[in-house]
Design a protein around this motif. Structure first.
Motif, short mmCIF file in Angstrom:
data_model
loop_
_atom_site.label_atom_id
_atom_site.label_comp_id
_atom_site.label_asym_id
_atom_site.label_seq_id
_atom_site.Cartn_x
_atom_site.Cartn_y
_atom_site.Cartn_z
N CYS A 21 -34.56 -134.08 3.43
CA CYS A 21 -35.05 -133.79 2.29
C CYS A 21 -35.01 -132.33 2.17
O CYS A 21 -35.99 -131.57 2.41
N PHE A 27 -41.00 -127.30 -2.00
CA PHE A 27 -41.94 -128.23 -2.84
C PHE A 27 -43.17 -128.27 -1.97
O PHE A 27 -44.27 -128.25 -2.66
N PRO A 225 -35.99 -139.01 -0.70
CA PRO A 225 -37.25 -139.85 0.04
C PRO A 225 -36.59 -140.73 1.13
O PRO A 225 -35.44 -141.06 0.88
N CYS A 229 -40.92 -139.05 4.72
CA CYS A 229 -42.15 -138.47 3.75
C CYS A 229 -43.25 -138.55 4.36
O CYS A 229 -44.28 -138.13 3.97
N CYS A 232 -45.24 -135.29 4.78
CA CYS A 232 -44.81 -134.40 3.73
C CYS A 232 -46.33 -134.18 2.99
O CYS A 232 -46.99 -135.07 2.74
N CYS A 238 -45.13 -136.42 -5.17
CA CYS A 238 -43.53 -136.27 -5.09
C CYS A 238 -43.03 -137.16 -6.36
O CYS A 238 -43.14 -138.37 -6.18
S1 SF4 Z 1 -42.21 -136.52 -0.28
FE1 SF4 Z 1 -41.67 -134.77 0.53
S2 SF4 Z 1 -40.11 -135.31 2.06
FE2 SF4 Z 1 -40.21 -137.05 0.61
S3 SF4 Z 1 -38.79 -136.82 -0.90
FE3 SF4 Z 1 -40.71 -135.85 -1.87
S4 SF4 Z 1 -40.46 -133.70 -0.94
FE4 SF4 Z 1 -38.91 -134.89 -0.06
#
Ligand code: SF4
Length: 401
Positions: A21, A27, A225, A229, A232, A238
């Motif tokens: 990701c 993010f 995703p 995750c 994360c 998210c």
């Molecule tokens: S939770 Fe984090 S790793 Fe998962 S899609 Fe969202 S930004 Fe990407």
């Protein structure tokens, strides 16, 4: 004590996430760094490991300094005797590794490595680097016991290895031909997990991830995703993850529709194939829901509001404010001490600690069995052997034999 890789945006330890990701690193910047009790425990265990390895492989600490420093670490409220055992195992595993060399290898611990040729601003810390002959060994100690981590195709280890190669190139030149990467997780894996590849393979891998790392660093990545995750910092908030988990398309093809478009769900019984498929598709959904629950509870406890939800006290059991005083009162009331107290045997672990490993094995070893654990559902990709009733029966026979 080792410090966490705080400042690397694309850290080695999060590489398995940002390689999949690429949007994650930028993010995550908006969310505070998580510090958990587990992480602090891990840091303490690492410090004990480091000290023991230094003492074993170098002359940098005298026995007296070693004891003073170890005792100081043991005074930490997070210290547990298990850390002493796992750090011994880690040191022993490294000793075995060193013995595989024809000539005593050079050993260094807590080595800062830079892999910024491949990953912008990339750096990290190798727990142990060992070099001799044509082989570079790097080992990472993991104190966590949640998920076993494999060294195979492990990007964290490969990035460390790239950094270690760069660091030692001025001394060893092109002598190093092979790189062995090992993860030692003694709390849940009896044997460390290792992967050996050639230097060419490692460098080629490094080249292959360069564009991905550049994208992630510049904030040009995309959300993707998946299982990664889990660690994360933005996993609960998210939107991409929420979109994926709420998209019915994810589930739509796994249960076939009949001709008139009436879902077969309503008509009868799911097949075992459909159940297997649904279990796989729903796995991430369940984890995601758990992450949402955890986020909402923490948020409410901090004074925030999550519309439609509140925090309540969970189930609890009655307990004495002062057990000794309560039992004394019972004795004053005429109840005999022998009725009020149970004489309980010590557990296996307590006895082993009391007697020491050698005497325990000698005197009680023949009474010890390790029965099969309770069956639990796991995907076919799980590395553990499949549970069979026959194996369970066999274990039973062994326990009785
Ligand atoms: S939770 Fe984090 S790793 Fe998962 S899609 Fe969202 S930004 Fe990407």
């Amino acid at each position: 004590m080792p410090t966490p890789e705080k400042h690397a945006l694309l850290s080695a330890s999060s590489a398995s996430r940002w390689l999949k990701c690429t949007a994650a690193p930028r993010f995550e910047e908006q969310f505070p760094e998580n510090t958990s009790e587990y992480a602090e425990e891990g840091r303490l265990a690492h410090a004990i490991c480091e000290l023991k390895v230094i003492k074993h492989f170098t002359t940098a600490v005298t026995p007296r300094t070693f004891t003073t420093r170890l005792n100081k670490l043991k005074k930490d409220p997070r210290y547990t005797p298990e850390m002493d055992k796992t750090s011994d195992l880690y040191r022993d595993h490294l000793t075995e590794k060193a013995m595989q060399y024809d000539i005593k290898p050079a050993v260094a611990v807590e080595v800062r490595v830079d892999f910024d040729e491949y990953v912008p601003d990339g750096f990290g810390t190798c727990d142990c680097v060992m070099i001799g002959g044509d082989t570079l060994n790097i080992t990472d100690y993991k104190h966590g016991k949640g998920v076993p981590v494999s060294a195979e195709n492990n990007p964290q280890m490969r990035l460390y290895a790239l950094g270690a190669l760069k660091r030692y190139k001025p001394v060893y030149g092109d002598c190093i031909k092979n790189v062995c990467m090992t993860i030692d997780q003694p709390r849940i894996q009896d044997e460390p997990s290792s992967e050996t590849i050639t230097v060419e393979e490692l460098l080629a891998w490094g080249e292959s991830i360069k564009p991905i790392a550049a994208k992630a660093y510049m904030g040009l990545g995309s959300f993707c995703p998946g299982e990664h995750c889990r660690f994360c910092r933005g996993k609960a908030q998210c939107r991409a993850r929420a979109d994926q988990n709420t998209a019915l398309e994810e589930f739509k093809d796994c249960v076939p529709q009949n001709g008139d478009k009436t879902p077969l769900f309503g008509q009868g019984v799911l097949t075992d194939e459909e159940i297997g498929d649904l279990l796989i598709r729903g796995k991430e959904l369940v984890k995601w829901y758990g992450d949402l629950e955890e986020y909402a509870l923490v948020s409410i406890l901090k004074g925030g509001t999550i519309p439609g939800w509140k925090a309540v006290a969970g189930r609890s059991n009655r307990t004495f404010t002062d057990t000794d005083a309560a039992l004394n009162a019972a004795m004053d009331a005429g109840y005999d001490k022998s009725i009020l107290y149970d004489l309980k045997p010590k557990t296996l672990t307590e006895l082993e600690k009391l007697m020491g490993k050698t005497e325990f094995a000698d005197k009680l070893g023949s009474f010890v069995v390790k029965p099969l654990g309770k069956p639990t559902l796991a995907p076919l990709t799980d590395k553990r052997e499949a549970y069979t009733p026959a194996a369970a029966d066999f274990a039973e026979v062994l326990s009785n034999g």
